[in-house]
Design a protein around this motif. Structure first.
Motif, PDB file in Angstrom:
ATOM      1  N   ASP A  39       0.839  -1.193   0.000  1.00 52.54           N
ATOM      2  CA  ASP A  39       0.000   0.000   0.000  1.00 52.54           C
ATOM      3  C   ASP A  39       0.878   1.248   0.000  1.00 52.54           C
ATOM      4  OD1 ASP A  39      -2.599   1.457   0.371  1.00 52.54           O
ATOM      5  OD2 ASP A  39      -1.626   2.015   2.257  1.00 52.54           O
ATOM      6  N   ARG A  43       0.905   3.869  -3.027  1.00 50.97           N
ATOM      7  CA  ARG A  43       0.468   5.227  -2.676  1.00 50.97           C
ATOM      8  C   ARG A  43       1.575   6.238  -2.995  1.00 50.97           C
ATOM      9  NH1 ARG A  43      -3.779   7.118   0.323  1.00 50.97           N
ATOM     10  NH2 ARG A  43      -4.386   5.000   0.841  1.00 50.97           N
ATOM     11  N   PHE A  85      -3.256  11.342  -2.076  1.00 51.08           N
ATOM     12  CA  PHE A  85      -2.226  10.307  -2.141  1.00 51.08           C
ATOM     13  C   PHE A  85      -1.064  10.592  -1.203  1.00 51.08           C
ATOM     14  CE2 PHE A  85      -3.900   9.590  -6.582  1.00 51.08           C
ATOM     15  CZ  PHE A  85      -4.445   8.347  -6.309  1.00 51.08           C
ATOM     16  N   HIS A 120      -2.680   5.016 -12.916  1.00 47.96           N
ATOM     17  CA  HIS A 120      -3.552   4.715 -11.770  1.00 47.96           C
ATOM     18  C   HIS A 120      -4.390   3.467 -12.045  1.00 47.96           C
ATOM     19  CE1 HIS A 120      -2.229   8.305  -9.910  1.00 47.96           C
ATOM     20  NE2 HIS A 120      -3.102   9.138 -10.430  1.00 47.96           N
ATOM     21  N   ALA A 127      -3.443  -3.101  -5.791  1.00 45.21           N
ATOM     22  CA  ALA A 127      -3.689  -2.199  -4.660  1.00 45.21           C
ATOM     23  C   ALA A 127      -4.676  -2.802  -3.668  1.00 45.21           C
ATOM     24  CB  ALA A 127      -4.226  -0.874  -5.172  1.00 45.21           C
ATOM     25  N   LEU A 131      -7.165   1.804  -1.246  1.00 45.29           N
ATOM     26  CA  LEU A 131      -6.343   2.520  -2.220  1.00 45.29           C
ATOM     27  C   LEU A 131      -6.871   2.292  -3.636  1.00 45.29           C
ATOM     28  CD1 LEU A 131      -3.939   4.286  -2.938  1.00 45.29           C
ATOM     29  CD2 LEU A 131      -2.512   2.223  -2.888  1.00 45.29           C
TER      30      LEU A 131
END
Length: 153
Positions: A39, A43, A85, A120, A127, A131
């Protein structure tokens, strides 16, 4: 009347099963170090990408002040995404190059929005759920920004 004991069935006792099940549930809910590290890495990468996109907005606004009414709302939303983020408020990197022609500058900004949104989207599969929801939301917003930047004003 006295109870007679019978031969006990082989296998784990009920208490041991319940204790083991509770331990598994608590361990799963507490989250593991690997998930936290994954994570954190995802991130951090999303934050770097959002900060780079924000820097591109700033450079485009500095080079083409006439585009400000069109770009300010998109830049403000991009800044909120970067903060979500955990991106640092400012980037020490040099500003990106901006084309001299305003239409080319908008096209370059739209391409940067698409690349960021694609990044993304690609990160979604690995993820953690919280997230992933944020990545999906920001990717959708980025795709909308790219569309708006490509549309005639």
């Amino acid at each position: 009347m006295a109870f007679t004991t019978t031969a006990r069935a082989r296998g784990p006792r009920r208490r041991a099963l319940l204790t083991g099940t509770a331990a598994l549930l608590l361990t799963g809910c507490a989250g593991g170090g690997d998930d936290d590290r994954a994570d954190g890495r995802a991130r951090a990468e999303a934050a770097r990408n959002a900060a780079a996109l924000l820097a591109r907005y700033d450079a485009t606004l500095a080079a083409h002040a006439g585009l400000a009414p069109r770009l300010r709302p998109l830049r403000a939303e991009t800044a909120r995404h970067a903060r979500a983020f955990g991106a640092a408020p400012s980037s020490p990197a040099p500003p990106p190059a901006v084309p001299d022609d305003p239409d080319e500058a908008l096209a370059a900004l739209a391409a940067a929005e698409r690349r960021t949104a694609d990044g993304h989207t690609a990160a979604l599969a690995a993820a953690p759920p919280e997230l992933a929801r944020l990545l999906a939301s920001v990717a959708a917003a980025g795709a909308a920004h790219a569309y708006l930047l490509g549309a005639d004003a």
